[in-house]
Design an enzyme around this catalytic site. Sequence first.
Site, PDB file in Angstrom:
ATOM      1  CG  ASP A  14     -22.680 -31.279 -48.508  1.00  0.00           C
ATOM      2  OD1 ASP A  14     -22.572 -31.174 -49.741  1.00  0.00           O
ATOM      3  OD2 ASP A  14     -22.655 -32.362 -47.903  1.00  0.00           O
ATOM      4  CE  LYS A  17     -16.167 -26.580 -49.881  1.00  0.00           C
ATOM      5  NZ  LYS A  17     -17.222 -27.391 -49.241  1.00  0.00           N
ATOM      6  CG  ASN A  39     -15.730 -35.784 -55.617  1.00  0.00           C
ATOM      7  OD1 ASN A  39     -15.193 -34.910 -56.277  1.00  0.00           O
ATOM      8  ND2 ASN A  39     -15.120 -36.377 -54.610  1.00  0.00           N
ATOM      9  N   GLY A  41     -20.111 -30.318 -55.463  1.00  0.00           N
ATOM     10  CA  GLY A  41     -21.321 -29.696 -55.982  1.00  0.00           C
ATOM     11  C   GLY A  41     -21.486 -28.320 -55.363  1.00  0.00           C
ATOM     12  CG  HIS A  42     -18.521 -25.849 -54.947  1.00  0.00           C
ATOM     13  ND1 HIS A  42     -17.217 -25.445 -55.085  1.00  0.00           N
ATOM     14  CD2 HIS A  42     -18.512 -26.828 -54.011  1.00  0.00           C
ATOM     15  CE1 HIS A  42     -16.450 -26.162 -54.272  1.00  0.00           C
ATOM     16  NE2 HIS A  42     -17.218 -27.000 -53.619  1.00  0.00           N
ATOM     17  CD  GLN A 220     -14.704 -33.264 -52.424  1.00  0.00           C
ATOM     18  OE1 GLN A 220     -13.523 -33.014 -52.544  1.00  0.00           O
ATOM     19  NE2 GLN A 220     -15.515 -33.290 -53.458  1.00  0.00           N
ATOM     20  NE  ARG A 303     -25.867 -31.646 -48.302  1.00  0.00           N
ATOM     21  CZ  ARG A 303     -26.213 -30.534 -48.921  1.00  0.00           C
ATOM     22  NH1 ARG A 303     -26.959 -29.635 -48.288  1.00  0.00           N
ATOM     23  NH2 ARG A 303     -25.839 -30.309 -50.154  1.00  0.00           N
ATOM     24  CE  LYS A 329     -27.983 -24.295 -46.138  1.00  0.00           C
ATOM     25  NZ  LYS A 329     -28.553 -25.608 -46.477  1.00  0.00           N
ATOM     26  CB  SER A 411     -23.678 -17.081 -45.820  1.00  0.00           C
ATOM     27  OG  SER A 411     -24.628 -17.320 -46.831  1.00  0.00           O
TER      28      SER A 411
END
Length: 433
Positions: A14, A17, A39, A41-42, A220, A303, A329, A411
Amino acid sequence: MDRKLVILGAQWGDEGKGKIVDLLSENYDVTVRYQGGSNAGHTVIANGEKFILHLLPTGILHNHVVGVIAQGMVVDLDVLDRELEGLREKGIGYEGRLLVSDRAHLVMPYHKLLDRLFEKKSGIGTTLRGIGPAYMFKFGRKGIRLADLDDERRLYSLIEENVAFVKDICEKVFCENHDLDAGRIFEETLEKYSKYRGLVRDVSQYLLRTDKTLLFEGAQGTMLDVDMGTYPYVTSSNSSALGLSNGTGLSPKFFSDAYFVGVAKAYTTRVGGGPFPTELEGEEGKRLRDLGGEYGSTTGRPRRCGWLDLVALKYAVELNHFDGIILTKLDVLDTFDEIKVCVAYDYEGERLEHFPASLKVLESSRPVYETLRGWKRSTKGAKELKELPQGAKDYIRFIEEFTGVPVIMLSTGPRREEFVWLRELPQIKVSSL
């Protein structure tokens, strides 16, 4: 640019990527997914639209890029169908731009059933997509590869045998019944395969012989690697650089000239169970979660959040031999007066500076923090180095000095255009800090 670029998650997944691969894919011809399955999730926001890709390589969103699903992945044909239909609905064609390895294993309906039963028993925190059981069948020599779908007689025999095996587990171990029907699974599998048969080929040979530029997209994160992560609270594949060779069928020497980049958040998160030394409980953790929008793109689960764990990050740097880090972030920390970073663990009075293998040690360790002054200015959406406050630069420099590798990019928001180059990637000239 380097002909080969490897993008890996440096934490517990998470890390963002998806956006990074989407952004850098513009400069590459081929993007390759080589481990995991749906599994992942991009999430990418491109041209004002939000895409969440679970199975497809993120680079497929660029019309010039060839997407490759390599042999180390486990492929759910239902998910593949839905994602490709989603691209078509948004006007993105994939014809001639998607290759799927004939050696990739399939996720079957009985894998999802087993996943649900195992999770009820263990509580590891899986996505319930059948990924773990699919790998279990693969290594137990009960798996079904895409190459097997051209031999219908053998395919039916494999499905029939596996359904009987799962029936025994359901009834004798979990005392539950099931409604799996081997004939129906056989027919539905062939029907789905017929739609995408033309995409299937020997991907290893393609990658070995192409002269195109290649970007390898990990799923992942390193700390979820089945061998090197926080076992057993890990994913079912090698999500560190260890997965590259077995996931693509290419020799380790093939990657000797690649440029390796780790993607990390400016703080730390993880989903599901498992040790998390810097986890914040109460209001501080909630504040990070709310500011960062920390909810899983695959599961929607909140999360767990905490301060940046530099012990874990340095471990990932050394394990993957990263050439640089992309930090995401940072803006989530903009409003904090003080920001903590974990520089060691305290285990029963002993200072640990290397990430331990023992679950007991990790669960009993307490973070040793250094406190840095916050910058109290917005970095969100920054696109130039001069827009960053000095406190943010100091925070980045602290990370660089601790890990021993440069932070090459920030980013600064979810959109493609929200980023700042801080260091020089091959053939990309930027200012320095």
